[in-house]
Design a protein around this motif. Structure first.
Motif, PDB file in Angstrom:
ATOM      1  N   ASP A  67     -25.413  23.176   0.943  1.00  0.00           N
ATOM      2  CA  ASP A  67     -24.274  23.692   0.819  1.00  0.00           C
ATOM      3  C   ASP A  67     -22.995  22.705   0.244  1.00  0.00           C
ATOM      4  O   ASP A  67     -22.706  21.645   0.788  1.00  0.00           O
ATOM      5  CB  ASP A  67     -23.655  24.012   2.279  1.00  0.00           C
ATOM      6  CG  ASP A  67     -22.269  24.796   2.401  1.00  0.00           C
ATOM      7  OD1 ASP A  67     -21.640  24.672   1.238  1.00  0.00           O
ATOM      8  OD2 ASP A  67     -22.133  25.301   3.316  1.00  0.00           O
ATOM      9  N   PRO A  68     -22.500  23.067  -1.194  1.00  0.00           N
ATOM     10  CA  PRO A  68     -21.839  22.151  -1.812  1.00  0.00           C
ATOM     11  C   PRO A  68     -20.257  22.183  -1.531  1.00  0.00           C
ATOM     12  O   PRO A  68     -19.455  21.428  -1.976  1.00  0.00           O
ATOM     13  CB  PRO A  68     -22.153  22.626  -3.346  1.00  0.00           C
ATOM     14  CG  PRO A  68     -22.073  24.235  -3.086  1.00  0.00           C
ATOM     15  CD  PRO A  68     -22.826  24.208  -1.903  1.00  0.00           C
ATOM     16  N   ARG A  69     -19.904  23.176  -0.407  1.00  0.00           N
ATOM     17  CA  ARG A  69     -18.627  23.350  -0.525  1.00  0.00           C
ATOM     18  C   ARG A  69     -17.609  21.943   0.072  1.00  0.00           C
ATOM     19  O   ARG A  69     -16.527  21.767  -0.590  1.00  0.00           O
ATOM     20  CB  ARG A  69     -18.185  24.344   0.418  1.00  0.00           C
ATOM     21  CG  ARG A  69     -18.622  25.819   0.123  1.00  0.00           C
ATOM     22  CD  ARG A  69     -18.470  27.035   0.963  1.00  0.00           C
ATOM     23  NE  ARG A  69     -19.445  26.713   1.999  1.00  0.00           N
ATOM     24  CZ  ARG A  69     -19.620  27.840   3.077  1.00  0.00           C
ATOM     25  NH1 ARG A  69     -18.498  28.720   3.065  1.00  0.00           N
ATOM     26  NH2 ARG A  69     -20.421  27.515   4.071  1.00  0.00           N
ATOM     27  N   ALA A  70     -18.068  21.117   0.767  1.00  0.00           N
ATOM     28  CA  ALA A  70     -17.543  19.932   1.296  1.00  0.00           C
ATOM     29  C   ALA A  70     -17.243  18.900   0.111  1.00  0.00           C
ATOM     30  O   ALA A  70     -16.325  18.372  -0.090  1.00  0.00           O
ATOM     31  CB  ALA A  70     -18.193  19.339   2.400  1.00  0.00           C
ATOM     32  N   ALA A  71     -18.405  19.004  -0.966  1.00  0.00           N
ATOM     33  CA  ALA A  71     -18.465  17.904  -1.865  1.00  0.00           C
ATOM     34  C   ALA A  71     -17.348  18.528  -3.061  1.00  0.00           C
ATOM     35  O   ALA A  71     -16.699  17.605  -3.551  1.00  0.00           O
ATOM     36  CB  ALA A  71     -19.770  18.021  -2.536  1.00  0.00           C
ATOM     37  N   TRP A  72     -17.188  19.662  -3.055  1.00  0.00           N
ATOM     38  CA  TRP A  72     -16.421  20.262  -4.093  1.00  0.00           C
ATOM     39  C   TRP A  72     -14.921  19.994  -3.906  1.00  0.00           C
ATOM     40  O   TRP A  72     -14.117  20.296  -4.557  1.00  0.00           O
ATOM     41  CB  TRP A  72     -16.411  21.738  -4.232  1.00  0.00           C
ATOM     42  CG  TRP A  72     -17.829  22.073  -4.799  1.00  0.00           C
ATOM     43  CD1 TRP A  72     -18.589  21.481  -5.777  1.00  0.00           C
ATOM     44  CD2 TRP A  72     -18.179  23.451  -4.862  1.00  0.00           C
ATOM     45  NE1 TRP A  72     -19.519  22.154  -6.248  1.00  0.00           N
ATOM     46  CE2 TRP A  72     -19.493  23.317  -5.905  1.00  0.00           C
ATOM     47  CE3 TRP A  72     -18.194  24.531  -4.296  1.00  0.00           C
ATOM     48  CZ2 TRP A  72     -20.472  24.442  -6.083  1.00  0.00           C
ATOM     49  CZ3 TRP A  72     -18.845  25.706  -4.553  1.00  0.00           C
ATOM     50  CH2 TRP A  72     -19.899  25.761  -5.184  1.00  0.00           C
ATOM     51  N   LEU A  73     -14.646  19.620  -2.531  1.00  0.00           N
ATOM     52  CA  LEU A  73     -13.032  19.261  -2.220  1.00  0.00           C
ATOM     53  C   LEU A  73     -12.864  18.053  -2.776  1.00  0.00           C
ATOM     54  O   LEU A  73     -11.573  17.390  -2.762  1.00  0.00           O
ATOM     55  CB  LEU A  73     -13.075  19.352  -0.679  1.00  0.00           C
ATOM     56  CG  LEU A  73     -13.238  20.690  -0.070  1.00  0.00           C
ATOM     57  CD1 LEU A  73     -13.124  20.509   1.712  1.00  0.00           C
ATOM     58  CD2 LEU A  73     -12.369  21.615  -0.306  1.00  0.00           C
ATOM     59  N   ARG A  74     -13.897  17.211  -3.261  1.00  0.00           N
ATOM     60  CA  ARG A  74     -13.583  15.791  -3.598  1.00  0.00           C
ATOM     61  C   ARG A  74     -13.840  15.795  -5.131  1.00  0.00           C
ATOM     62  O   ARG A  74     -14.802  16.399  -5.558  1.00  0.00           O
ATOM     63  CB  ARG A  74     -14.365  14.727  -2.845  1.00  0.00           C
ATOM     64  CG  ARG A  74     -14.288  14.697  -1.483  1.00  0.00           C
ATOM     65  CD  ARG A  74     -15.224  13.688  -0.955  1.00  0.00           C
ATOM     66  NE  ARG A  74     -16.633  13.749  -1.093  1.00  0.00           N
ATOM     67  CZ  ARG A  74     -17.262  14.400  -0.373  1.00  0.00           C
ATOM     68  NH1 ARG A  74     -16.919  15.019   0.725  1.00  0.00           N
ATOM     69  NH2 ARG A  74     -18.858  14.542  -0.580  1.00  0.00           N
TER      70      ARG A  74
END
Length: 378
Positions: A67-74
């Motif tokens: 799930d990439p969503r947390a990484a996309w925040l950075r």
């Protein structure tokens, strides 16, 4: 049958007819086909073989995905990051801007809801879970690259589309405002307003069409996405061509090279790369980190589902080719030069290819597909 799209007309059609590739009725590849790409003795698979044949076209179970969503925040520390979402769909983050290539969230690479190649691997995130996108890039109009339900969903946004000449007719017919569509011919560039992104269409050796009556009525392209510091090459679909040298000289060097490796077959080796020719194309393009796409989602040929990536891994020179093989949904920065991990083998031992299909399609299905779809399908 809205998913078939709409043929180019008016000024759009006149622009197509002005191209040197136009033969009076349709577009055609004009660059000489390299010897040995296509085996003239190899018979194309029948639709029956394609639809119900072999036992190894799909994995035994869903592939692992992140799930990439947390990484996309950075923000990516290097300025360049790629998240492979399946097949040829990649979310690129380039120098602060985001580009989505050939977005396909639909269940089938087909105009039909119940017929045609079905997705065997879900997209790691929903379309609504994507961060704000600055541009959608579409290489050509085949179903596994231009997906009707996905475009209909994106029509509700304001994201601009950059695509090959003629494809805009499909987009407009599905609700995308003309002001949001930019259509390019080879070597033509477009600066996305309000961004530092420049997108350039470049040669490829392929074909187009969404049915038998619209074969090669729209252009097919590779695409180069450039920010202020980084450049990414995306092959779309193509056979091997020495035009890659011209692309290298005019648009390179590239920090990331995304090349198609799946859906190959000896009978159509002139219009798809496959693993060996992808490595040759990578060399012609001048290197850069190589990330294979166009695999792991749909069964679009008769080879095993993991054959493209396994062959690529076996053929690549570990000392001379920087391979990037991220898990589905894993945001990765090419500069990291990670060691390859064969994550796709999880629960799928190499050589253990149990059948996931049974029975044969109804004769009417064969007839309907053969009457309405081009072959090969992509």
């Amino acid at each position: 049958m809205k998913s078939f799209g709409k043929a180019p007309q008016g000024e759009r059609l006149e622009r197509l007819r002005d191209l040197p590739m136009w033969d009076g009725e349709r577009l055609r590849n004009i660059h000489p086909v390299l010897p040995g790409l296509r085996d003239p003795q190899a018979a194309r698979p029948t639709l029956r073989e394609f639809l119900c044949g072999d036992d190894n076209r799909t994995p035994l179970e869903p592939l692992p995905a992140d799930d990439p969503r947390a990484a996309w925040l950075r923000r990516p520390s290097s300025g360049l990051r790629a998240t492979w979402l399946g097949h040829s769909t990649v979310l690129l983050e380039i120098d602060g801007w985001r580009v989505l290539t050939d977005p396909v969230w639909g269940q089938r690479a087909s105009p039909f809801t119940l017929l045609g190649p079905k997705r065997f691997q879900p997209v790691p995130v929903g379309l609504r879970d994507l961060p704000a996108i600055d541009a959608v890039v579409i290489s050509h109009d085949h179903y596994d690259h231009l997906d009707y339900p996905t475009i209909r969903a994106l029509a509700k946004s304001k994201v601009p589309f950059v695509t090959s000449l003629g494809v805009g007719a499909h987009l407009e017919s599905w609700g995308i405002e003309p002001s949001r569509i930019t259509e390019l011919v080879w070597w033509q560039s477009h600066r996305v307003p309000g961004t530092g992104l420049t997108i350039t269409a470049a040669p490829s050796q392929h074909f187009s069409g969404r049915g038998l009556k619209d074969r090669n009525q729209t252009l097919w392209s590779s695409m180069v996405m450039a920010g202020e510091r980084h450049r990414v090459f995306f092959s779309g679909d193509t056979g091997l061509t020495t035009e890659y040298e011209s692309i290298r000289d005019r648009l390179g060097p590239f920090d990331l090279v995304m090349l198609e490796v799946g859906a190959f077959h000896p009978s159509w080796g002139d219009i798809h790369l496959g693993p060996a020719n992808a490595l040759a194309a990578h060399r012609l393009l001048g290197g850069g980190v190589l990330m294979p796409v166009h695999w792991g989602t749909f069964a679009l040929s008769t080879h095993a589902w993991d054959e493209p990536v396994e062959d690529l891994l076996a053929l690549a020179d570990p000392n001379g080719t920087a391979l990037l093989l991220p898990r589905l949904g894993e945001p990765v920065e090419p500069v990291e030069r990670r060691e390859v991990q064969p994550w796709w083998r999880h629960g799928q031992p190499v050589g253990d290819r149990s059948s996931t299909r049974s029975g044969s399609p109804e004769p009417a299905i064969n007839e309907q597909l053969s009457d309405q779809l081009p072959w090969p399908l992509d």
